[in-house]
Design a protein around this motif. Structure first.
Motif, PDB file in Angstrom:
ATOM      1  N   VAL A 157      22.814  29.115  30.384  1.00  0.00           N
ATOM      2  CA  VAL A 157      22.574  30.141  31.240  1.00  0.00           C
ATOM      3  C   VAL A 157      21.376  30.017  32.138  1.00  0.00           C
ATOM      4  CG1 VAL A 157      22.537  32.742  31.641  1.00  0.00           C
ATOM      5  CG2 VAL A 157      23.863  31.886  29.759  1.00  0.00           C
ATOM      6  N   THR A 178      46.173  36.097  28.051  1.00  0.00           N
ATOM      7  CA  THR A 178      45.175  35.269  28.468  1.00  0.00           C
ATOM      8  C   THR A 178      45.018  35.012  29.954  1.00  0.00           C
ATOM      9  OG1 THR A 178      45.696  34.203  26.459  1.00  0.00           O
ATOM     10  CG2 THR A 178      44.150  32.879  27.585  1.00  0.00           C
ATOM     11  N   ILE A 205      31.788  30.341  28.132  1.00  0.00           N
ATOM     12  CA  ILE A 205      31.487  30.744  26.763  1.00  0.00           C
ATOM     13  C   ILE A 205      30.230  30.947  26.428  1.00  0.00           C
ATOM     14  CG2 ILE A 205      31.661  29.720  24.598  1.00  0.00           C
ATOM     15  CD1 ILE A 205      33.705  27.915  25.362  1.00  0.00           C
ATOM     16  N   ARG A 224      40.460  51.769  34.798  1.00  0.00           N
ATOM     17  CA  ARG A 224      39.233  50.781  35.077  1.00  0.00           C
ATOM     18  C   ARG A 224      39.597  49.493  35.676  1.00  0.00           C
ATOM     19  NH1 ARG A 224      35.763  52.334  30.233  1.00  0.00           N
ATOM     20  NH2 ARG A 224      37.016  54.214  30.283  1.00  0.00           N
ATOM     21  N   LEU A 260      41.941  27.176  29.193  1.00  0.00           N
ATOM     22  CA  LEU A 260      41.565  28.570  28.802  1.00  0.00           C
ATOM     23  C   LEU A 260      42.405  29.229  27.822  1.00  0.00           C
ATOM     24  CD1 LEU A 260      39.287  30.600  29.688  1.00  0.00           C
ATOM     25  CD2 LEU A 260      41.129  31.747  31.416  1.00  0.00           C
ATOM     26  N   THR A 303      26.157  36.852  32.980  1.00  0.00           N
ATOM     27  CA  THR A 303      25.681  37.398  31.717  1.00  0.00           C
ATOM     28  C   THR A 303      25.090  38.696  31.589  1.00  0.00           C
ATOM     29  OG1 THR A 303      24.638  34.882  31.488  1.00  0.00           O
ATOM     30  CG2 THR A 303      23.911  36.530  29.714  1.00  0.00           C
ATOM     31  N   ILE A 363      37.078  35.558  34.526  1.00  0.00           N
ATOM     32  CA  ILE A 363      37.365  35.943  36.029  1.00  0.00           C
ATOM     33  C   ILE A 363      36.078  36.292  36.912  1.00  0.00           C
ATOM     34  CG2 ILE A 363      39.471  36.851  35.609  1.00  0.00           C
ATOM     35  CD1 ILE A 363      38.591  39.813  35.752  1.00  0.00           C
ATOM     36  N   THR A 400      40.689  49.132  39.549  1.00  0.00           N
ATOM     37  CA  THR A 400      39.554  49.209  40.488  1.00  0.00           C
ATOM     38  C   THR A 400      39.335  47.813  40.726  1.00  0.00           C
ATOM     39  OG1 THR A 400      38.357  49.269  38.662  1.00  0.00           O
ATOM     40  CG2 THR A 400      38.497  51.243  39.749  1.00  0.00           C
ATOM     41  N   ILE A 401      39.522  46.811  40.066  1.00  0.00           N
ATOM     42  CA  ILE A 401      38.992  45.358  40.575  1.00  0.00           C
ATOM     43  C   ILE A 401      40.144  44.638  41.045  1.00  0.00           C
ATOM     44  CG2 ILE A 401      37.405  45.149  38.557  1.00  0.00           C
ATOM     45  CD1 ILE A 401      39.211  43.482  37.006  1.00  0.00           C
ATOM     46  N   ARG A 418      37.544  36.620  27.846  1.00  0.00           N
ATOM     47  CA  ARG A 418      38.584  36.815  28.781  1.00  0.00           C
ATOM     48  C   ARG A 418      37.998  37.405  30.093  1.00  0.00           C
ATOM     49  NH1 ARG A 418      42.521  40.089  26.309  1.00  0.00           N
ATOM     50  NH2 ARG A 418      41.742  39.396  24.256  1.00  0.00           N
ATOM     51  N   TYR A 419      37.258  38.437  29.918  1.00  0.00           N
ATOM     52  CA  TYR A 419      36.639  38.936  31.121  1.00  0.00           C
ATOM     53  C   TYR A 419      35.766  37.955  31.808  1.00  0.00           C
ATOM     54  CZ  TYR A 419      37.941  43.772  30.582  1.00  0.00           C
ATOM     55  OH  TYR A 419      38.739  44.982  30.422  1.00  0.00           O
ATOM     56  N   TYR A 459      35.084  34.894  39.993  1.00  0.00           N
ATOM     57  CA  TYR A 459      35.626  35.136  41.269  1.00  0.00           C
ATOM     58  C   TYR A 459      34.588  36.020  42.332  1.00  0.00           C
ATOM     59  CZ  TYR A 459      40.385  35.041  42.725  1.00  0.00           C
ATOM     60  OH  TYR A 459      41.606  34.662  43.315  1.00  0.00           O
ATOM     61  N   LEU A 465      34.868  48.519  48.445  1.00  0.00           N
ATOM     62  CA  LEU A 465      33.667  48.505  47.678  1.00  0.00           C
ATOM     63  C   LEU A 465      33.134  46.936  47.934  1.00  0.00           C
ATOM     64  CD1 LEU A 465      31.681  49.236  45.478  1.00  0.00           C
ATOM     65  CD2 LEU A 465      33.000  48.448  43.701  1.00  0.00           C
ATOM     66  N   PRO A 498      44.090  35.443  33.432  1.00  0.00           N
ATOM     67  CA  PRO A 498      43.222  36.808  34.022  1.00  0.00           C
ATOM     68  C   PRO A 498      44.102  37.667  34.797  1.00  0.00           C
ATOM     69  CG  PRO A 498      42.081  34.786  34.295  1.00  0.00           C
ATOM     70  CD  PRO A 498      43.414  34.232  33.713  1.00  0.00           C
ATOM     71  N   MET A 517      27.924  32.242  28.752  1.00  0.00           N
ATOM     72  CA  MET A 517      27.770  33.587  29.267  1.00  0.00           C
ATOM     73  C   MET A 517      28.272  34.682  28.496  1.00  0.00           C
ATOM     74  SD  MET A 517      28.997  33.098  33.244  1.00  0.00           S
ATOM     75  CE  MET A 517      30.172  34.411  33.409  1.00  0.00           C
ATOM     76  N   LEU A 527      33.800  43.494  36.450  1.00  0.00           N
ATOM     77  CA  LEU A 527      33.702  42.698  37.885  1.00  0.00           C
ATOM     78  C   LEU A 527      32.782  43.402  38.773  1.00  0.00           C
ATOM     79  CD1 LEU A 527      35.261  40.123  38.427  1.00  0.00           C
ATOM     80  CD2 LEU A 527      36.859  41.205  39.694  1.00  0.00           C
ATOM     81  N   VAL A 528      32.760  44.789  38.945  1.00  0.00           N
ATOM     82  CA  VAL A 528      32.055  45.705  39.761  1.00  0.00           C
ATOM     83  C   VAL A 528      30.532  45.209  39.556  1.00  0.00           C
ATOM     84  CG1 VAL A 528      31.363  47.853  40.802  1.00  0.00           C
ATOM     85  CG2 VAL A 528      33.560  47.240  40.296  1.00  0.00           C
ATOM     86  N   LEU A 570      43.380  38.784  37.599  1.00  0.00           N
ATOM     87  CA  LEU A 570      43.159  38.484  39.157  1.00  0.00           C
ATOM     88  C   LEU A 570      44.324  37.397  39.496  1.00  0.00           C
ATOM     89  CD1 LEU A 570      39.392  38.401  39.823  1.00  0.00           C
ATOM     90  CD2 LEU A 570      41.157  40.277  40.094  1.00  0.00           C
ATOM     91  N   PRO A 614      33.512  48.920  35.853  1.00  0.00           N
ATOM     92  CA  PRO A 614      34.409  47.960  35.718  1.00  0.00           C
ATOM     93  C   PRO A 614      33.505  46.711  35.574  1.00  0.00           C
ATOM     94  CG  PRO A 614      35.476  48.809  37.272  1.00  0.00           C
ATOM     95  CD  PRO A 614      34.180  49.827  37.142  1.00  0.00           C
ATOM     96  N   LEU A 642      39.929  43.485  44.730  1.00  0.00           N
ATOM     97  CA  LEU A 642      39.071  42.259  45.162  1.00  0.00           C
ATOM     98  C   LEU A 642      40.091  41.204  45.623  1.00  0.00           C
ATOM     99  CD1 LEU A 642      36.541  42.221  42.506  1.00  0.00           C
ATOM    100  CD2 LEU A 642      36.426  43.201  44.569  1.00  0.00           C
ATOM    101  N   VAL A 686      40.764  30.604  24.296  1.00  0.00           N
ATOM    102  CA  VAL A 686      40.665  31.637  23.796  1.00  0.00           C
ATOM    103  C   VAL A 686      41.436  31.847  22.494  1.00  0.00           C
ATOM    104  CG1 VAL A 686      41.721  34.176  24.553  1.00  0.00           C
ATOM    105  CG2 VAL A 686      40.510  32.619  26.259  1.00  0.00           C
TER     106      VAL A 686
END
Lengths: 275, 270, 261
Positions: free
Chosen positions: B37, B125, A88, B213, A256, A154, A224, B216-217, A220-221, A227, B230, B127, A90, A136-137, B129, A134, B220, A260
């Motif tokens: 953080v 909700t 949260i 988009r 989670l 972050t 993950i 692409t992930i 939500r992003y 990972y 990648l 994820p 982050m 994650l990338v 992955l 993306p 992983l 959310v």
């Protein structure tokens, strides 16, 4: 309607009315579009090796994992809070920083505020390119640059938020009715004053609403990002899934979902008030 | 000052307390998130790696980038990613049609709509992955797992947008058709479907843009697409390959975005 | 007393269109003037030159003994403080309250921190409310503008101009997007302000009947030139034909482009 290549191949039908007028009906493009979609579907089907019978024969495996998550491991709850708060924090920090920096970027991209097409184009392209990456990338790259941990997450969220809000805002600003701005100039306000009192009140509700929406999605992003080692609750998910400790995974997912859900409700309430 | 003006002046809504409360909460949240953080700044090797990535993008592995023949080249990987996103979107949007009807309060009763909505929120909700890993158990690693994941994760948003379309149907057309003496079937066929079709299509194309988009992930976790190569390239510090993949990705997504925007505006404006 | 004086004013747009051609006009304080003519005849340009929303190319334009063309930067803004302007599409900030829109007219007088935060002193608020009272929408003060009807919005715009306390009001098609009844209400407001405060009012207007009914003086413009200038009672059918041209010169409606499905 303009005549295109398509109309040259499939000639439009001509109807003659009783008073001698001629009306042309262009051939529908629908069959053509459906054919293309069908073709791409078949090709994709082959490329990805989709095999529907497999769902029938092995689909229970999906259910097996799902069932293994129940009942969730309640003892694991105490381990979840720390990483969850990281997630949260982050997304909060990344969203706020991104939303703030999006303002100058959006202004520099708007052709009705900064009258320099080169500058507008440059910033628009920059935001678009950022948006293609993306999250994650970006997070993965960030872990290489900032080391493993919440900082990388972050930064990834910050970059996504900047590009997302930046694009939506310049689109909104470019569509603002400049009438009020003109009226304010006619009353003797300077350009800055007219901007503050004509454009800002118009754009502000949208800006806040879009920022809240981005924050919602970012949570939500962020879940993950662990990972790839970018901190937060994803780290925990990765670890427990690796150990096949599904009851604990169930616990993480349950908490989670609740968090959310609550955050989405709060943000939805404020977004409703804003419009 | 006359009395009406005086009265109206006193009626001015006071939002200072409300606004300052929100301001204080926001500030507190910001401080809290700063504490959480770890602001590490650059990793000692970070600047070196950043410049490596930068140079990698400037001098990409051209043979890899333009390798149209083998299944390991960038063009094929992108192609695979496109295919995953495409099928995932098609399946997802087909599944979303019945779900969206079950979610619209104007079609089904309120409790049913509410329960379906709750279920969809929960599906959304989890994820992607995690779904990916679960589907790999079903299909084994590969793009097929990616397709199934995409189908499931796109249901959430597509059905939510479909619901908006259903709720905002222009009812005036139906009224006009009733006045012309049309029966229920005719009203659905000529009054409702044409409206739904183009709007649903527009939503689906929008979601395809986003799925590309996300696809692409998925690599992983081994669910196909360009993500896996990648991460391998990065973990083994082959920056030229990283550069090739990133360039390919950016160009592909930009191209699809421009194309889908054109298509959507054509759909909306006829 | 002369308020506005055009001396051989000519205005050409960068694309070569001559919007005003050698215009000579004198308008006194307290006059209520209607400017009529076809779309594109230069009515809008004429009005917008007065507060220098448009620049003129030749001639001199004196407003309140000030040579408008010679003003620079901050002087232009100070000069505009003295001239109110009303627009066809109201040009209000629709997503904020009515009173905030009226208060905007006082922004240049505020301290910098008030400008940034949007905090207005009490006496300005009273002034704004009184302006709203004059146009009869005091009770809507805290409503958002987008909840109001077109006629009410135009009256908010009018209140905004009143709170500015100008010597001249310029109105560019103020009633063109209103229905006939509301249009009359807004025109009544203009007339009232003109009588009570002795402001000069210049209105561009499409509706000839409204122009003749409310204005003391009518100026007819055709292709950038003044073709009629006189009392509204003296306007006859011949005068109107001179301003609007005969039927033959009107654009044809049965254009083949339009007819195609």
């Amino acid at each position: 309607m303009r005549e295109t290549v398509y109309d040259k191949i499939f000639k439009p039908k001509t109807y003659t009315l009783s008073n001698g007028k001629e009306v042309k009906q262009h051939a529908s493009r629908m069959p053509f579009i459906l054919l293309i979609v069908l073709f791409i579907t078949i090709v994709s089907w082959e490329v990805t090796g989709v095999d529907l019978s497999m769902i029938r024969t092995r689909g229970y495996q999906f259910i097996v994992i799902l069932l293994a998550m129940f009942p969730p491991n309640l003892n694991f709850m105490s381990n979840v809070w720390g990483p969850l708060f990281d997630t949260i924090q982050m997304s909060l920090l990344g969203s706020i920083a991104g939303a703030l920096l999006a303002i100058p970027f959006a202004l520099l991209s708007s052709s009705n505020i900064i009258r320099n097409q080169l500058l507008n184009g440059f910033f628009k392209l920059f935001l678009s390119i950022l948006r293609t990456l993306p999250t994650l990338v970006t997070a993965l790259i960030a872990t290489f640059i900032f080391g493993l941990g919440t900082m990388a997450g972050t930064v990834a969220i910050f970059i996504f938020t900047l590009s997302y809000i930046g694009k939506l805002m310049y689109e909104h600003i470019e569509n603002v009715d400049m009438g009020a701005f003109e009226a304010h100039e006619s009353m003797g306000l300077s350009k800055v004053e007219a901007f503050r009192y004509a454009i800002v009140p118009d754009v502000m509700p949208t800006y806040l609403s879009v920022s809240l929406y981005a924050f919602e999605g970012n949570i939500r992003y962020a879940a993950i990002l662990g990972y790839v080692g970018a901190g937060g609750v994803g780290l925990l998910l990765d670890e427990r899934l690796g150990w096949r400790d599904y009851p604990s995974v169930g616990m993480v997912l349950l908490i989670l979902m609740l968090v959310v859900f609550v955050i989405e409700r709060i943000s939805e309430y404020f977004r409703m008030k804003l419009t | 000052m006359n009395k009406a003006v005086q009265l109206q002046l006193e009626k001015e809504p006071n939002r200072k307390l409300y606004l300052s409360t929100i301001g204080i909460i926001l500030a507190a949240l910001l401080v809290w998130s700063f504490m959480g953080v770890n602001i590490t700044g650059f990793d000692p090797r970070g600047t070196q790696i950043a410049s490596n990535i930068f140079w990698g993008i400037l001098s990409p592995d051209l043979a890899f980038l333009f390798d149209f023949r083998t299944a390991g080249g960038v063009p094929y990987l992108l192609f695979e990613t496109i295919a995953i996103a495409f099928l995932g979107t098609i399946f997802g949007s087909l599944l979303a049609i019945p779900i969206s009807f079950l979610m619209s309060p104007s079609v089904v009763s309120k409790p049913v709509a509410f329960v379906t909505r709750l279920v969809v929120i929960f599906i959304r909700t989890i994820p992607s992955l995690v779904y990916g890993l679960m589907f790999i158990r079903v299909t084994g690693p590969g793009p097929y797992a990616g397709v199934l994941t995409m189908s499931l994760t796109s249901i959430g948003m597509i059905s939510r947008l479909y619901v908006d379309v259903i709720e905002n149907l222009d009812r005036g057309v139906l009224e006009a058709m009733t006045s012309m003496g049309c029966n229920t079937y005719e009203k659905i066929r000529y009054g409702i479907l044409p409206q739904l079709f183009s709007n649903f299509l527009s939503v689906t194309i929008y979601r395809y843009d986003m799925n590309l988009r996300d696809a692409t992930i998925l690599g992983l976790v081994g669910a196909g697409g360009i993500g896996a190569p990648l991460i391998f390239a990065m973990r083994s510090y082959r920056w030229n390959e990283v550069g090739s993949i990133l360039i390919g990705l950016v160009i592909l997504i930009l191209a699809v975005e421009i194309f889908s925007n054109k298509l959507r505006s054509k759909l909306v404006n006829g | 007393m002369t308020m506005i004086e055009f001396k051989n004013v000519t205005k050409t747009y960068p694309n070569g269109v001559k919007a005003l051609n050698d215009v000579n006009l004198t308008i006194d304080q307290g006059e209520f003037v209607a400017i009529i003519g076809l779309s594109g005849a230069g009515k809008s340009t004429l009005i917008r030159c007065i507060n220098r929303m448009h620049e003129i190319n030749e001639g001199t334009l004196m407003v309140n003994d000030v040579d408008v063309g010679k003003l620079k930067g901050k002087q232009v803004r100070l000069f505009r403080r003295n001239i109110g302007m009303i627009f066809q599409s109201f040009n209000l900030v629709t997503r904020t309250s009515v009173i905030n829109n009226v208060l905007i007219s006082t922004v240049p007088d505020l301290a910098w921190w008030r400008k940034v935060l949007g905090l207005f002193p009490k006496e300005k608020k009273i002034d704004a409310l009184e302006a709203l009272d004059k146009v009869g929408i005091l009770d809507k003060a805290y409503n958002r503008v987008d909840q109001l009807s077109g006629g009410q919005q135009q009256r908010v715009a009018l209140a905004r101009t009143i709170a500015q306390h100008p010597a001249i009001i310029l109105a560019d098609e103020p009633v063109a997007s209103l229905d006939p009844v509301t249009a009359k209400v807004v025109m009544d407001d203009f007339k009232k302000i003109n009588k009570e405060t002795n402001m000069s009012i210049l209105i561009n207007i499409h509706h000839v009947e409204l122009a003749l009914e409310y204005a003391d003086r009518v100026i007819g413009i055709r292709q950038g030139e003044v073709v009629y200038d006189g009392k509204s009672e003296a306007v006859t059918q011949e005068v109107l034909d001179q301003i609007y041209g005969s039927q033959a010169e009107l654009p044809k409606m049965n254009d083949p482009e339009e007819a195609e499905v």
